[in-house]
Design a protein around this motif. Structure first.
Motif, PDB file in Angstrom:
ATOM      1  N   GLY A 116       0.835  -1.191   0.000  1.00 37.72           N
ATOM      2  CA  GLY A 116       0.000   0.000   0.000  1.00 37.72           C
ATOM      3  C   GLY A 116       0.864   1.233   0.000  1.00 37.72           C
ATOM      4  O   GLY A 116       1.004   1.926  -1.005  1.00 37.72           O
ATOM      5  N   SER A 117       1.510   1.513   1.122  1.00 36.60           N
ATOM      6  CA  SER A 117       2.391   2.673   1.193  1.00 36.60           C
ATOM      7  C   SER A 117       3.726   2.280   1.805  1.00 36.60           C
ATOM      8  O   SER A 117       3.805   1.386   2.644  1.00 36.60           O
ATOM      9  CB  SER A 117       1.748   3.809   1.993  1.00 36.60           C
ATOM     10  N   ILE A 118       4.758   2.973   1.343  1.00 32.66           N
ATOM     11  CA  ILE A 118       6.113   2.813   1.851  1.00 32.66           C
ATOM     12  C   ILE A 118       6.544   4.176   2.369  1.00 32.66           C
ATOM     13  O   ILE A 118       6.425   5.175   1.665  1.00 32.66           O
ATOM     14  CB  ILE A 118       7.086   2.394   0.728  1.00 32.66           C
ATOM     15  N   ASN A 119       7.035   4.226   3.583  1.00 37.83           N
ATOM     16  CA  ASN A 119       7.614   5.441   4.126  1.00 37.83           C
ATOM     17  C   ASN A 119       8.924   5.019   4.773  1.00 37.83           C
ATOM     18  O   ASN A 119       8.922   4.375   5.822  1.00 37.83           O
ATOM     19  CB  ASN A 119       6.673   6.086   5.147  1.00 37.83           C
ATOM     20  N   ALA A 120      10.057   5.361   4.109  1.00 35.59           N
ATOM     21  CA  ALA A 120      11.356   4.863   4.567  1.00 35.59           C
ATOM     22  C   ALA A 120      12.466   5.833   4.188  1.00 35.59           C
ATOM     23  O   ALA A 120      12.231   6.808   3.477  1.00 35.59           O
ATOM     24  CB  ALA A 120      11.634   3.500   3.939  1.00 35.59           C
ATOM     25  N   LYS A 121      13.670   5.525   4.654  1.00 37.01           N
ATOM     26  CA  LYS A 121      14.842   6.298   4.235  1.00 37.01           C
ATOM     27  C   LYS A 121      15.205   5.907   2.808  1.00 37.01           C
ATOM     28  O   LYS A 121      15.349   6.745   1.931  1.00 37.01           O
ATOM     29  CB  LYS A 121      16.008   6.044   5.181  1.00 37.01           C
ATOM     30  N   ASN A 122      15.377   4.601   2.555  1.00 39.46           N
ATOM     31  CA  ASN A 122      15.695   4.072   1.232  1.00 39.46           C
ATOM     32  C   ASN A 122      14.804   2.869   0.944  1.00 39.46           C
ATOM     33  O   ASN A 122      14.487   2.101   1.851  1.00 39.46           O
ATOM     34  CB  ASN A 122      17.163   3.631   1.149  1.00 39.46           C
ATOM     35  N   TYR A 123      14.454   2.701  -0.333  1.00 40.52           N
ATOM     36  CA  TYR A 123      13.593   1.602  -0.764  1.00 40.52           C
ATOM     37  C   TYR A 123      14.177   1.030  -2.041  1.00 40.52           C
ATOM     38  O   TYR A 123      14.342   1.740  -3.030  1.00 40.52           O
ATOM     39  CB  TYR A 123      12.185   2.139  -0.999  1.00 40.52           C
ATOM     40  N   LYS A 124      14.534  -0.261  -2.016  1.00 39.27           N
ATOM     41  CA  LYS A 124      15.085  -0.906  -3.201  1.00 39.27           C
ATOM     42  C   LYS A 124      14.321  -2.185  -3.490  1.00 39.27           C
ATOM     43  O   LYS A 124      14.113  -3.013  -2.601  1.00 39.27           O
ATOM     44  CB  LYS A 124      16.566  -1.228  -3.018  1.00 39.27           C
ATOM     45  N   VAL A 125      13.908  -2.316  -4.753  1.00 37.19           N
ATOM     46  CA  VAL A 125      13.177  -3.489  -5.214  1.00 37.19           C
ATOM     47  C   VAL A 125      13.971  -4.102  -6.368  1.00 37.19           C
ATOM     48  O   VAL A 125      14.245  -3.423  -7.361  1.00 37.19           O
ATOM     49  CB  VAL A 125      11.753  -3.119  -5.690  1.00 37.19           C
ATOM     50  N   GLY A 126      14.337  -5.372  -6.251  1.00 38.42           N
ATOM     51  CA  GLY A 126      15.112  -6.043  -7.290  1.00 38.42           C
ATOM     52  C   GLY A 126      14.302  -6.420  -8.508  1.00 38.42           C
ATOM     53  O   GLY A 126      14.857  -6.644  -9.582  1.00 38.42           O
ATOM     54  N   GLY A 127      12.985  -6.490  -8.369  1.00 39.20           N
ATOM     55  CA  GLY A 127      12.109  -6.848  -9.484  1.00 39.20           C
ATOM     56  C   GLY A 127      11.113  -5.747  -9.763  1.00 39.20           C
ATOM     57  O   GLY A 127      11.456  -4.571  -9.784  1.00 39.20           O
ATOM     58  N   ASN A 129       7.662  -3.388  -9.113  1.00 38.94           N
ATOM     59  CA  ASN A 129       7.039  -2.687  -7.997  1.00 38.94           C
ATOM     60  C   ASN A 129       5.618  -2.280  -8.376  1.00 38.94           C
ATOM     61  O   ASN A 129       5.388  -1.709  -9.435  1.00 38.94           O
ATOM     62  CB  ASN A 129       7.858  -1.441  -7.650  1.00 38.94           C
ATOM     63  N   CYS A 130       4.678  -2.581  -7.491  1.00 34.09           N
ATOM     64  CA  CYS A 130       3.296  -2.136  -7.664  1.00 34.09           C
ATOM     65  C   CYS A 130       2.834  -1.647  -6.292  1.00 34.09           C
ATOM     66  O   CYS A 130       2.232  -2.384  -5.528  1.00 34.09           O
ATOM     67  CB  CYS A 130       2.421  -3.275  -8.164  1.00 34.09           C
ATOM     68  N   SER A 131       3.184  -0.392  -5.985  1.00 35.77           N
ATOM     69  CA  SER A 131       2.885   0.178  -4.673  1.00 35.77           C
ATOM     70  C   SER A 131       2.056   1.437  -4.851  1.00 35.77           C
ATOM     71  O   SER A 131       2.250   2.194  -5.796  1.00 35.77           O
ATOM     72  CB  SER A 131       4.180   0.506  -3.937  1.00 35.77           C
ATOM     73  N   GLU A 132       1.131   1.661  -3.940  1.00 32.24           N
ATOM     74  CA  GLU A 132       0.251   2.818  -4.042  1.00 32.24           C
ATOM     75  C   GLU A 132       0.989   4.131  -3.825  1.00 32.24           C
ATOM     76  O   GLU A 132       0.838   5.069  -4.576  1.00 32.24           O
ATOM     77  CB  GLU A 132      -0.878   2.700  -3.011  1.00 32.24           C
ATOM     78  N   ASP A 133       1.796   4.205  -2.767  1.00 34.97           N
ATOM     79  CA  ASP A 133       2.390   5.473  -2.343  1.00 34.97           C
ATOM     80  C   ASP A 133       3.783   5.206  -1.782  1.00 34.97           C
ATOM     81  O   ASP A 133       3.934   4.444  -0.828  1.00 34.97           O
ATOM     82  CB  ASP A 133       1.494   6.096  -1.273  1.00 34.97           C
ATOM     83  N   ILE A 134       4.810   5.840  -2.398  1.00 36.80           N
ATOM     84  CA  ILE A 134       6.185   5.676  -1.943  1.00 36.80           C
ATOM     85  C   ILE A 134       6.713   7.031  -1.492  1.00 36.80           C
ATOM     86  O   ILE A 134       6.706   7.982  -2.272  1.00 36.80           O
ATOM     87  CB  ILE A 134       7.097   5.126  -3.059  1.00 36.80           C
TER      88      ILE A 134
END
Length: 190
Positions: A116-127, A129-134
């Motif tokens: 749904g949502s990501i709230n972080a310092k860093n975000y890494k996806v190796g494949g 991504n289908c996220s609502e809110d980053i």
């Protein structure tokens, strides 16, 4: 009644159903299943989940809140729906189910991510991504395709195609190796 587990290793499964304020003090290693349904789990330490090849779905979280210092599940697929995960660091193989993840540190997903949502310092996806809110304080790296509605980050790199759905993108620096669509009406800030 407050439930606690103090300074005990758990080398099998942890199943919590309708448990409020369940707290574990110390590090926890799970080799079986982690199932949390309609519960609140706090771990005052690190959670390691080791791959069990005899289990199809090893981690399932539904309608729950997790408060954990660090989750290391590098070989595990996480299913998390209608839940919130508060963590300093999260590393897993893939995550699916539209959960919300809050982190003051880093989130590393080695394969695909659908949250749904990501709230972080860093975000890494190796494949993919289908996220609502980053929302990231520093860097967002998506090595595959991305289909996100809102992205706010200082640096954004997408290795594959990106579809922004014509919604909000607020980045300082953006690179992409693929095709970018539905990016109209957005401004990139330096």
């Amino acid at each position: 009644m407050k439930k606690t587990l103090r300074n005990r290793p758990l080398d099998s499964s942890l199943v919590l159903i309708n448990q409020k304020n369940y707290t574990i003090y110390g590090d926890l290693v799970i080799t079986g299943q982690l199932i949390i349904i309609n519960s609140t789990l706090t771990i005052k330490g690190n959670l390691s989940i080791l791959k069990n090849p005899s289990l199809n779905e090893q981690v399932y979280i539904f309608g729950s809140s997790l408060y954990i210092d660090k989750i290391d599940a590098s070989e595990i697929d996480i299913k998390a729906k209608d839940s919130t995960i508060n963590v300093e660091f999260l590393g897993c193989k893939s995550i699916d189910g539209k959960a919300d993840i809050l982190s003051s540190g880093d989130i590393f997903i080695s394969e695909n991510s659908s949250v749904g949502s990501i709230n972080a310092k860093n975000y890494k996806v190796g494949g993919n991504n289908c996220s609502e809110d980053i929302s990231c304080f520093e860097t967002t790296i998506i090595c595959g395709n991305s289909n996100s509605k809102v992205i706010r980050t200082k640096k954004l790199h997408i290795g594959g195609d990106a579809d922004f759905g014509g919604t909000t993108i607020c980045v300082g620096y953006f690179t992409s190796n693929g095709r970018v669509t539905n990016c109209y009406g957005n401004s990139f800030k330096k």
